[in-house]
Scaffold this motif. Sequence first.
Motif, PDB file in Angstrom:
ATOM      1  N   SER A   2       0.829  -1.205   0.000  1.00  0.00           N
ATOM      2  CA  SER A   2       0.000   0.000   0.000  1.00  0.00           C
ATOM      3  C   SER A   2       0.866   1.260   0.000  1.00  0.00           C
ATOM      4  CB  SER A   2      -0.903   0.019   1.235  1.00  0.00           C
ATOM      5  OG  SER A   2      -0.172   0.376   2.391  1.00  0.00           O
ATOM      6  N   VAL A   3       0.267   2.347  -0.370  1.00  0.00           N
ATOM      7  CA  VAL A   3       0.960   3.629  -0.383  1.00  0.00           C
ATOM      8  C   VAL A   3       1.429   3.996   1.033  1.00  0.00           C
ATOM      9  CG1 VAL A   3      -1.120   5.046  -0.134  1.00  0.00           C
ATOM     10  CG2 VAL A   3       0.876   5.968  -1.304  1.00  0.00           C
ATOM     11  N   PHE A   4       0.693   3.554   2.048  1.00  0.00           N
ATOM     12  CA  PHE A   4       1.082   3.829   3.427  1.00  0.00           C
ATOM     13  C   PHE A   4       2.331   3.040   3.812  1.00  0.00           C
ATOM     14  CE2 PHE A   4      -3.558   4.350   3.178  1.00  0.00           C
ATOM     15  CZ  PHE A   4      -3.617   5.725   3.411  1.00  0.00           C
ATOM     16  N   ILE A   6       4.604   2.031   1.708  1.00  0.00           N
ATOM     17  CA  ILE A   6       5.704   2.642   0.949  1.00  0.00           C
ATOM     18  C   ILE A   6       6.190   3.893   1.673  1.00  0.00           C
ATOM     19  CG2 ILE A   6       6.326   3.811  -1.197  1.00  0.00           C
ATOM     20  CD1 ILE A   6       4.338   1.851  -2.599  1.00  0.00           C
ATOM     21  N   ALA A   7       5.261   4.720   2.164  1.00  0.00           N
ATOM     22  CA  ALA A   7       5.635   5.923   2.906  1.00  0.00           C
ATOM     23  C   ALA A   7       6.428   5.555   4.157  1.00  0.00           C
ATOM     24  CB  ALA A   7       4.396   6.738   3.274  1.00  0.00           C
ATOM     25  N   ALA A   8       6.015   4.495   4.851  1.00  0.00           N
ATOM     26  CA  ALA A   8       6.727   4.040   6.048  1.00  0.00           C
ATOM     27  C   ALA A   8       8.139   3.577   5.688  1.00  0.00           C
ATOM     28  CB  ALA A   8       5.953   2.918   6.731  1.00  0.00           C
ATOM     29  N   GLN A   9       8.287   2.865   4.589  1.00  0.00           N
ATOM     30  CA  GLN A   9       9.604   2.398   4.150  1.00  0.00           C
ATOM     31  C   GLN A   9      10.517   3.575   3.781  1.00  0.00           C
ATOM     32  OE1 GLN A   9      10.868  -0.789   4.091  1.00  0.00           O
ATOM     33  NE2 GLN A   9       9.017  -1.285   5.235  1.00  0.00           N
ATOM     34  N   LEU A  10       9.947   4.558   3.095  1.00  0.00           N
ATOM     35  CA  LEU A  10      10.723   5.748   2.733  1.00  0.00           C
ATOM     36  C   LEU A  10      11.199   6.497   3.974  1.00  0.00           C
ATOM     37  CD1 LEU A  10       8.678   7.100  -0.299  1.00  0.00           C
ATOM     38  CD2 LEU A  10      11.019   6.210  -0.340  1.00  0.00           C
ATOM     39  N   LYS A  11      10.329   6.614   4.973  1.00  0.00           N
ATOM     40  CA  LYS A  11      10.693   7.297   6.214  1.00  0.00           C
ATOM     41  C   LYS A  11      11.823   6.551   6.923  1.00  0.00           C
ATOM     42  CE  LYS A  11      10.161  10.329   9.550  1.00  0.00           C
ATOM     43  NZ  LYS A  11      10.360  11.742   9.394  1.00  0.00           N
ATOM     44  N   LYS A  12      11.747   5.234   6.973  1.00  0.00           N
ATOM     45  CA  LYS A  12      12.806   4.436   7.593  1.00  0.00           C
ATOM     46  C   LYS A  12      14.128   4.604   6.836  1.00  0.00           C
ATOM     47  CE  LYS A  12      11.568   0.171   8.055  1.00  0.00           C
ATOM     48  NZ  LYS A  12      10.975  -1.167   8.175  1.00  0.00           N
ATOM     49  N   MET A  13      14.049   4.638   5.509  1.00  0.00           N
ATOM     50  CA  MET A  13      15.246   4.821   4.698  1.00  0.00           C
ATOM     51  C   MET A  13      15.859   6.200   4.953  1.00  0.00           C
ATOM     52  SD  MET A  13      15.940   4.363   0.550  1.00  0.00           S
ATOM     53  CE  MET A  13      14.224   4.368   0.251  1.00  0.00           C
ATOM     54  N   LEU A  14      15.029   7.234   5.011  1.00  0.00           N
ATOM     55  CA  LEU A  14      15.513   8.587   5.279  1.00  0.00           C
ATOM     56  C   LEU A  14      16.175   8.662   6.655  1.00  0.00           C
ATOM     57  CD1 LEU A  14      15.831  11.573   4.588  1.00  0.00           C
ATOM     58  CD2 LEU A  14      13.528  11.935   5.478  1.00  0.00           C
TER      59      LEU A  14
END
Length: 99
Positions: A2-4, A6-14
């Motif tokens: 889900s888009v949510f 993906i957003a969580a994964q991006l935040k963890k990567m950042l």
Amino acid sequence: MSVFAIAAQLKKMLLGMEKDLGFDTLSESEKSILYAVIDLEGGSAIHSSLIKSHELTDSLTKPTFHRALKSLVSKGYISHEDGTKTGLYRFKKANFKTS
């Protein structure tokens, strides 16, 4: 995914990248200013008014903005343009290893 998620994964990567670069010790205001400087720089010094009007920093109050900007200078993340004491700033890339 889900888009949510993906957003969580991006935040963890950042957050991981910020830790690797040493940005994890900065306040959210300092990070916003630092990212704005990096985004705007393009090889020349940036005036503080342009940094303040950037979409990442335009919601900061003037006192918070100036306190965080001064803190970034004292911590060595950004510097005044040679020959100036205020107004023009640069990101100090040489202080960071990027492998």
